[in-house]
Design a protein around this motif. Structure first.
Motif, mmCIF file in Angstrom:
data_model
loop_
_atom_site.group_PDB
_atom_site.id
_atom_site.type_symbol
_atom_site.label_atom_id
_atom_site.label_comp_id
_atom_site.label_asym_id
_atom_site.label_seq_id
_atom_site.Cartn_x
_atom_site.Cartn_y
_atom_site.Cartn_z
ATOM 1 N N SER A 158 -8.746 -1.755 -10.562
ATOM 2 C CA SER A 158 -9.021 -0.577 -11.392
ATOM 3 C C SER A 158 -9.891 0.445 -10.677
ATOM 4 O O SER A 158 -10.340 1.411 -11.278
ATOM 5 N N LYS A 159 -10.111 0.236 -9.367
ATOM 6 C CA LYS A 159 -11.058 1.096 -8.649
ATOM 7 C C LYS A 159 -10.600 2.556 -8.620
ATOM 8 O O LYS A 159 -11.380 3.464 -8.928
ATOM 9 N N ILE A 160 -9.331 2.773 -8.297
ATOM 10 C CA ILE A 160 -8.832 4.158 -8.188
ATOM 11 C C ILE A 160 -8.998 4.889 -9.530
ATOM 12 O O ILE A 160 -9.236 6.102 -9.564
ATOM 13 N N ALA A 161 -8.913 4.118 -10.627
ATOM 14 C CA ALA A 161 -9.096 4.702 -11.960
ATOM 15 C C ALA A 161 -10.571 5.003 -12.201
ATOM 16 O O ALA A 161 -10.943 6.137 -12.575
ATOM 17 N N GLY A 208 -13.105 -1.080 -18.739
ATOM 18 C CA GLY A 208 -13.771 -1.907 -19.760
ATOM 19 C C GLY A 208 -14.703 -2.951 -19.182
ATOM 20 O O GLY A 208 -14.856 -3.079 -17.962
ATOM 21 N N THR A 209 -15.314 -3.710 -20.070
ATOM 22 C CA THR A 209 -16.313 -4.708 -19.649
ATOM 23 C C THR A 209 -15.694 -5.861 -18.871
ATOM 24 O O THR A 209 -16.379 -6.556 -18.142
ATOM 25 N N VAL A 229 -4.906 -3.487 -16.818
ATOM 26 C CA VAL A 229 -5.477 -2.973 -18.074
ATOM 27 C C VAL A 229 -6.091 -4.081 -18.933
ATOM 28 O O VAL A 229 -5.808 -5.258 -18.739
ATOM 29 N N GLU A 230 -6.918 -3.679 -19.872
ATOM 30 C CA GLU A 230 -7.398 -4.583 -20.916
ATOM 31 C C GLU A 230 -6.588 -4.303 -22.184
ATOM 32 O O GLU A 230 -6.399 -3.144 -22.547
ATOM 33 N N ILE A 251 -8.722 -1.410 -16.862
ATOM 34 C CA ILE A 251 -8.662 -0.022 -17.339
ATOM 35 C C ILE A 251 -8.530 -0.027 -18.863
ATOM 36 O O ILE A 251 -7.754 -0.805 -19.421
ATOM 37 N N GLN A 252 -9.298 0.820 -19.524
ATOM 38 C CA GLN A 252 -9.219 0.910 -20.987
ATOM 39 C C GLN A 252 -8.065 1.806 -21.412
ATOM 40 O O GLN A 252 -7.942 2.924 -20.912
ATOM 41 N N VAL A 253 -7.269 1.301 -22.323
ATOM 42 C CA VAL A 253 -6.163 2.106 -22.867
ATOM 43 C C VAL A 253 -6.162 1.983 -24.385
ATOM 44 O O VAL A 253 -6.648 0.997 -24.931
#
Lengths: 502, 502
Positions: free
Chosen positions: B259-262, B270-271, B295-296, B275-277
């Motif tokens: 998720s680094k690029i995000a 998220g925790t 994603v989460e 990635i939070q969606v």
């Protein structure tokens, strides 16, 4: 005082009720009245015994541990009294007694009950066709039938040939059994298709497979008469004029509920001929319950009362009836959704919910349908083809039913669809199912989910489709549709296995 | 003007999004940026390639028709531009561009997007253990890993021995693959059980079966260091002091979302690191969507956001994201229920919903549970044993989950239970299921229904039970429970197959 429970009928629902009552009430007296010699028969196993999947008939009436489920088993293990070869003649609802007759001695007596269950099952229909009583013609409905057929098959002497009258579930299972036992046979079916719970297009796939396996299928034809010689069947004459030589015939054109004993004492019998029960499996006499092939139950999709003579339903209804007989209407049997399955050689064929035909009959006008053919697993795991036909209602998106046919894992997809119907789920609840995925078990998106995706695509008007049957109808009227093939030659060859094998 | 859709990541969710967008918008420009050489890999198939179920690695990246899913396939068949061996370095949300780098030429450029999807997946966790970079140690996460392992196995010369670090799903599949390929191997797991999605008692059955099949399993032990010679692995030293000689090791202790690029461009992570969606698979930037292992997503039983790195979920999320990218948030991905399945030699093991362990962790206090062992079909049809463990909540009767292990048809029962969870069904809705019954497919009352019956019996307080684990605990404390055996010797012998084979 201890209660006495009497159960008339000892096949499926009856023994289930008796056993469950015993578990719920240690002090009760529990009595089963059974006309046949056998108790608690695995009736659905008859075709597999006849076909030679196993050869010891005791397995059909044994507990999983191998113990025979005879009266002494019921007495010793469950403290249940089972009178076999005993007929229940009549019910006196006022006196709360049942008149029974020992079929060996002819002796009659009245036995009293506190609560009574009628689980008399159904009788196979024997049509009044000339010659129907010839030797060699039977049904495959009870243990005696199964033993007789097995004996006839073993009993050597010349080439055997059989005719199976009726191409429903039992007829097709019988056809397979004959074929496995090496008996040439022909299925004769009045309708224009076998397995009437399927739509014509799906049934056609099964029919082709049966022929591929060496049996013959004649649809749209019925038996005019059975011809005999010396009292034995020698041929079957069909309405089309065809005559088929044979030395055996199995009549499997359906069953009729045995509700006479109930009707005779004023218990209400429904329009389909089955005993009427409420959702507690209770008749109009609050002390009399009923379950199994002799009752009418609710189709949860159409909300109509129907006959549903299935072994699993009988057991479930029995468990419900028993709890209500002991504790007073605490458990409901809501109804059935219409799930059926059948092994047909290398294929499995089944249906749950409504077929297109049934939906039309029920008055549904706006149906979306999908026919989806694909391997049941990734190619690299040896996937085998299954064809799914799904229906949903256009206005509401409500999922209505699945039919499935093929050599892959059809039973799992029917189970998934059956659960979707039980859960009254609609398309948007089915597009993102979290099913058990790993390559040995399914494609990454399971066939059922993919088919639901196509259904949703049509529902959202992303696409439309035309079935093979509809295309054929267009071609037959002389229409010249414009068809674009989008596969290259190499791909087409690979795809051949789908059209070739199914 | 035509829209340009850019997708970063080309494994599962990425190609799904690209293909679906193409079907929904004929005029769109669709671009995939993929760091690896391969596209649209059937990653879950790697263990079966390594184990020799099939030997052509192209099958992992081919369409069902056998056509290779390479950039020219995506271009010719789907009009999708796929840049492979190309890394996405950063996202400029204001300019709506992605900076990409050709890994062969080193050339960088910015490409603009109207809508962007981040499907960067997850990386296998490589713990900072001494010797982890020795030759012969790898993960089984990508195509290169699979090819390398297969090569090492083929590559003869002396007896081979492998260590599998981690007894989760991939670890156990890798263990089976090694065993099938004739490589002696040991699974080392830190926890006190394999397959952490199962409860300890169910996992123990799997562990015993693995040993029976010749592999070794060490639980409650971890790797201290990898020992090497000439840069190659020669042994693994465990925390317990045990040293295992080997010339291969596979590390399978889990994955971490990429998720680094995000995160670097201000997209909320998220925790759990994913990635939070929202339920439309949309990030906090309304032009950027995300799907797959990075994603989460919501666990529909616990309503917690979790990582759920599964191939089927990635595909489903991708389909949802694509529709929303094209039409603007018309389709929801509600979440997952936690279904997993795994082939383990002759066994299948899986779970859906909550295990007892998870339920306790989630704070459930009033749980009813049932462990039910029985053949998956009638004995006369050659039924094979399956053990089901079901949970429900006492107060509401809500069904919470199923774990299943055995040599019989476990996948079907997990599918049924998964549907019950999706339908949010409770015990009283599950006691009378109309499932596809015929002897080749199930007992008259399916194992799942029987287990639900026992669950209901406990719920209604008809009965109580004690599990083998609880009984053992009692015996260990010196308690002397009174045990009554109710089977005769002959029955016990027949029953032996259940305890012996499972």
């Amino acid at each position: 005082m201890n209660k006495r429970y009497v159960i008339i009928g000892g096949s499926a629902a009856g023994p289930k009720i008796a056993s469950k009552i015993r578990r719920l009430d240690q002090n009760a007296e529990v009595i089963i009245i059974q006309k046949s010699k056998n108790l608690s028969m695995a009736s659905c196993g008859y075709p597999y015994y006849v076909g030679g999947v196993f050869d010891n008939p005791d397995q059909l009436v044994s507990a999983p541990t191998g113990v025979l489920r005879d009266p002494s088993f019921f007495s010793a293990v469950k403290d249940i009294t089972a009178y076999v070869e005993t007929e229940a003649l009549s019910i006196d609802r006022e006196a709360k007694t049942v008149r029974i007759k020992d079929l060996n001695t002819g002796k009659e007596q009245d036995i009293s009950y506190d609560k009574l269950a009628i689980t008399t099952g159904a009788s196979p229909i024997k049509p009044p066709i000339e010659g129907i009583d010839l030797e060699g013609i039977c049904t495959l409905h009870n243990m005696e039938d199964a033993l007789e057929l097995k004996e006839r098959i073993k009993d050597g002497g010349g080439s055997k040939k059989a005719v199976v009258v009726g191409g429903g579930l039992i007829g097709i299972e019988t056809c397979e059994a004959f074929q496995l036992a090496g008996i040439e046979n022909t299925v004769v079916e009045m309708l224009d298709q076998v397995l009437p719970f399927l739509d014509w297009d799906m049934a056609k796939l099964v029919e082709n497979h049966i022929r591929e396996k060496g049996a013959e299928v004649l649809t749209g034809d019925g038996v005019k008469k059975f011809n005999g010689k010396d009292g034995k069947i020698v041929s079957v004459e069909l309405q089309s004029g065809i005559t088929i030589k044979c030395n055996m015939a199995v009549v499997s054109i359906g069953v009729r509920p045995r509700s006479k004993i109930a009707g005779d004492c004023g218990i209400i019998v429904g329009t389909k001929g089955g005993i009427q029960v409420n959702r507690f499996m209770q008749t109009n006499d609050s002390d009399i319950y009923s379950a199994g092939d002799c009752v009418e139950v609710t189709n949860l999709i159409t909300h109509e009362k129907q006959l549903w003579p299935m072994g699993d339903a009988a057991n479930l209804q029995g468990r419900v009836a028993a709890q209500n007989m002991v504790f007073g209407n605490i458990e409901e049997y809501e109804g059935f959704i219409g799930t059926g399955i059948c092994k047909v050689f290398d294929f499995t064929a089944g249906s749950t919910g409504l077929s297109e035909k049934m939906a039309k009959r029920e008055g549904y006008k706006n149906i979306i349908k999908v026919i989806h053919a694909a391997p049941d697993k990734p190619g690299f795991m040896g996937g085998k083809p299954i064809i799914l036909k799904l229906l949903a209602e256009k206005t509401t998106g409500k999922f209505l039913g699945l039919q499935a046919v093929g050599s892959g894992d059809v039973a799992k997809r029917l189970s998934i669809a059956a659960m979707a119907l039980h859960g009254r789920m609609c398309i948007s609840q089915l597009v993102n199912l979290d099913l058990p995925y790993a390559p040995p078990f399914s494609p990454a998106i399971d066939n059922f989910i993919t088919a639901i995706h196509v259904l949703e695509n049509k529902w959202r008007r992303y696409m439309d489709g035309i079935s093979a049957v509809e295309l054929k109808a267009k071609l037959d009227t002389g229409e010249k549709p414009f068809i674009i093939g989008v596969r290259g030659p190499a791909e087409l060859e690979v795809c051949g296995w789908i059209s070739g094998r199914i």
